[in-house]
Design a protein around this motif. Sequence first.
Motif, short mmCIF file in Angstrom:
data_model
loop_
_atom_site.label_atom_id
_atom_site.label_comp_id
_atom_site.label_asym_id
_atom_site.label_seq_id
_atom_site.Cartn_x
_atom_site.Cartn_y
_atom_site.Cartn_z
N GLY A 267 -8.92 -4.47 1.42
CA GLY A 267 -8.46 -5.71 2.26
C GLY A 267 -7.30 -6.40 1.69
N GLU A 268 -6.99 -7.43 2.28
CA GLU A 268 -6.01 -8.49 1.73
C GLU A 268 -6.03 -8.72 0.49
N THR A 269 -7.44 -9.22 0.22
CA THR A 269 -7.62 -9.86 -1.37
C THR A 269 -7.39 -8.60 -2.36
N GLU A 270 -8.21 -7.61 -2.04
CA GLU A 270 -8.00 -6.27 -2.79
C GLU A 270 -6.52 -5.88 -3.27
N ALA A 271 -6.03 -5.89 -2.03
CA ALA A 271 -4.43 -5.41 -2.13
C ALA A 271 -3.68 -6.30 -3.15
N GLN A 272 -3.78 -7.56 -3.07
CA GLN A 272 -3.30 -8.45 -3.97
C GLN A 272 -3.71 -8.40 -5.45
N ALA A 273 -4.87 -7.93 -5.43
CA ALA A 273 -5.54 -7.88 -6.92
C ALA A 273 -4.87 -6.63 -7.37
N ILE A 274 -4.70 -5.50 -6.73
CA ILE A 274 -4.24 -4.40 -7.18
C ILE A 274 -2.98 -4.13 -7.53
N THR A 275 -1.94 -5.08 -6.63
CA THR A 275 -0.71 -5.11 -7.01
C THR A 275 -0.49 -5.93 -8.29
N ASN A 276 -1.27 -7.07 -8.47
CA ASN A 276 -1.06 -7.68 -9.91
C ASN A 276 -1.54 -6.60 -11.08
N LEU B 298 0.60 -1.16 -0.01
CA LEU B 298 -0.06 0.03 0.06
C LEU B 298 0.81 1.22 -0.07
N ASN B 299 2.16 1.22 0.37
CA ASN B 299 2.78 2.15 0.23
C ASN B 299 3.72 2.77 -1.09
N PHE B 300 3.50 1.83 -2.08
CA PHE B 300 4.08 2.14 -3.45
C PHE B 300 3.05 2.90 -4.14
N PRO B 301 3.73 3.91 -4.99
CA PRO B 301 3.21 4.93 -5.81
C PRO B 301 1.97 4.55 -6.55
N ALA B 302 2.17 3.31 -7.20
CA ALA B 302 1.30 2.85 -8.23
C ALA B 302 0.06 2.13 -7.54
N VAL B 303 0.12 1.86 -6.42
CA VAL B 303 -0.92 1.28 -5.69
C VAL B 303 -1.80 2.34 -4.85
N LYS B 304 -0.99 3.41 -4.58
CA LYS B 304 -1.45 4.58 -3.89
C LYS B 304 -2.38 5.37 -5.11
#
Length: 661
Positions: free
Chosen positions: A280-289, A258-264
């Motif tokens: 949540g954890e699921t959304e964070a992983q999907a956004i990372t992908n 969540l601290n990476f610029p692209a995710v922000k």
Amino acid sequence: MTFNSQSFGSWVKSRRKQRGWTQAELGGELGYAEVTVRKLEANEYPPPVRLIESLFEIYQVPVEEQQRLKSLAQRVKRRINSPSQPSDTSHATLPMSSLKLIGREDEFQRANELLNQVDCRLLSIIGLGGVGKTQLALQIGQQQRGSFKDGVRLISFVSLNISDYMLSLWAETFGLRLNGYETIENQILDFLVDKKLLIILDSFENVLASSKFLSLLIQHAPQVKLLVTSRERLNLSQEWSLPLFGLKYPDAKSRDALNFPAVKLFIDTARRIRSDFHVGETEAQAITNICSTLAGMPLGIEMAASWVGVLSCQELADLVRHHVQILEHRHYDVPDRHKTMRTIFEASWQQLTPNQQTILQACSLFKGGFTLEAAISVADASPKILASLQDKFLLLRDTSGRYHIHDMVYQFIDNTLSEEDRQAYSAKHCAYFSDYVSCLNPQLQKYLTITSLKVIAMEIENIRQAWLWLCGQQKIDFFNRIWEPLFTYYNQANGFEEGESMFELAVQAFSEFQTKLESLEPLLLSLSVQAFLAWRLGDVPKAVQQINKMDTVLASNTNLILKPYVRFYSYLINGFLLVAQGKLEKALEATRDILASANETAVNWYILQAHFHTGRILVITGSFDAALYHLDEAVRIDRILDSWGTPYILTEKGYVLEAAG
């Protein structure tokens, strides 16, 4: 005459007489007409840089005296052109950006450090489309405001794809009052020579062929700096480059995703669409992908995040991942517009109803934005449908109420259009803007205010698009409705360069009049206007070339011309060119044709113009009494029409009375 009271014109005259030359002989040495030398010596002609240098060479002027003479020449230019006072049509200095600068802090700092260096005069921010070049440049411009006495200006080439119009856009941005004596390039350089200014040139890849002008500007204006955004390097020796890549994004093992610029950026965009968006954890992983698949490309991330109200983050991640080959196409023969975030647009397209798709396709014909009224007329749209397209992030609406389609969305929609639909929408688009411009003609003739010019300027990109289509399809009816107000606009708004190019297209479109007789009159009008605008650009040889073509066509087809105003414009512009060439006797003969053809129209507007310009031609030939008669006639008719011309006519009359003694 004392040393201090000497003018540039008097210096030219005195040196000519020392040589024992006539004005015609000096003109021959310089490559200019006698009438130009006469005006130069009377301080009525703004001397171009090349002419000044030629005089220094001919008269072998010492270097220590050249600067004084250049100052005298500059006074003449300022008096005649007054270019340092921008007109009311000049653009705002710099738009404010309301978006956050996420993940670009290092590039922002580096760019400001470079611009603060004395030797960095041209800084280019380069990268792929959608990487955030414009947003970064605007933020840098805001930061640099206090460092430049004359401010920061933005020139956007987003909608420009022809380098021929590039200089006109520069002149329009600074509100220059251009003349027909010197090239636009020289007038821009002279205007900027003493300015301390930062100029942001956005999307310069569209006019990359004109990059040499930037080198000239850097040499000519020592306190001007350039900040350029482009998809390509300019490859100039003065260029400093700041490459821009995707935002930093986490890998699958990162614990602080969540601290990476692209995710922000994804989360910030999503929460502007859905304020209750939860990660949540699921959304964070999907956004990372998602961010990983898109390589941190800001535009792709923003477009993906706009889907949070339609698809889950996991569904979005699967959609983006399965189409990554389209996003990063390796084939060299694939057009550039297909190497973008096409997957996002395909997914958006599939979510639209057939009616929404049809309306969005029709709206894709607009250039530079459009109004609600235009969308209703051209696309059969409704406010409700447009609002639904806004909600899906496929349409944007600015603070003035104009709608816009993002360039990357437009590129995808353009691919969905069949040729049959494209022609049908183009015809409706052209019909609307032909009527739009045609309705302004009486207003332009009667009032000719900055406001009336702004009304056309606001839609000039759409008008240009309509013109290109009618030329390609040889639509004479649309041409007849649009050409005259468009000519007035380009002439009064200093759009000589673009106008000349536009009417050249019309000349090409209607040149086959032998097999299509109805093309004869549009051809003559286009040749006349092109010649006039070429003359205003200072390109007298080209103007003469086009007017000679017109004369040839006119001489052998006069009996086929049904509209007398066609002959009027042809004769009038021919008269201007004869004066420019110094052929004053022929110009006098032309005034008879000008007056006769104007009277034949039985339209007071044309008759007024005929008397006014006949008076101006007679003044130059020294026929002052006759000139006063025609100027008085022009005043009489203008008062009947209650139009804008009386002050101009009376000013011209004052010159005549002064010249006549």
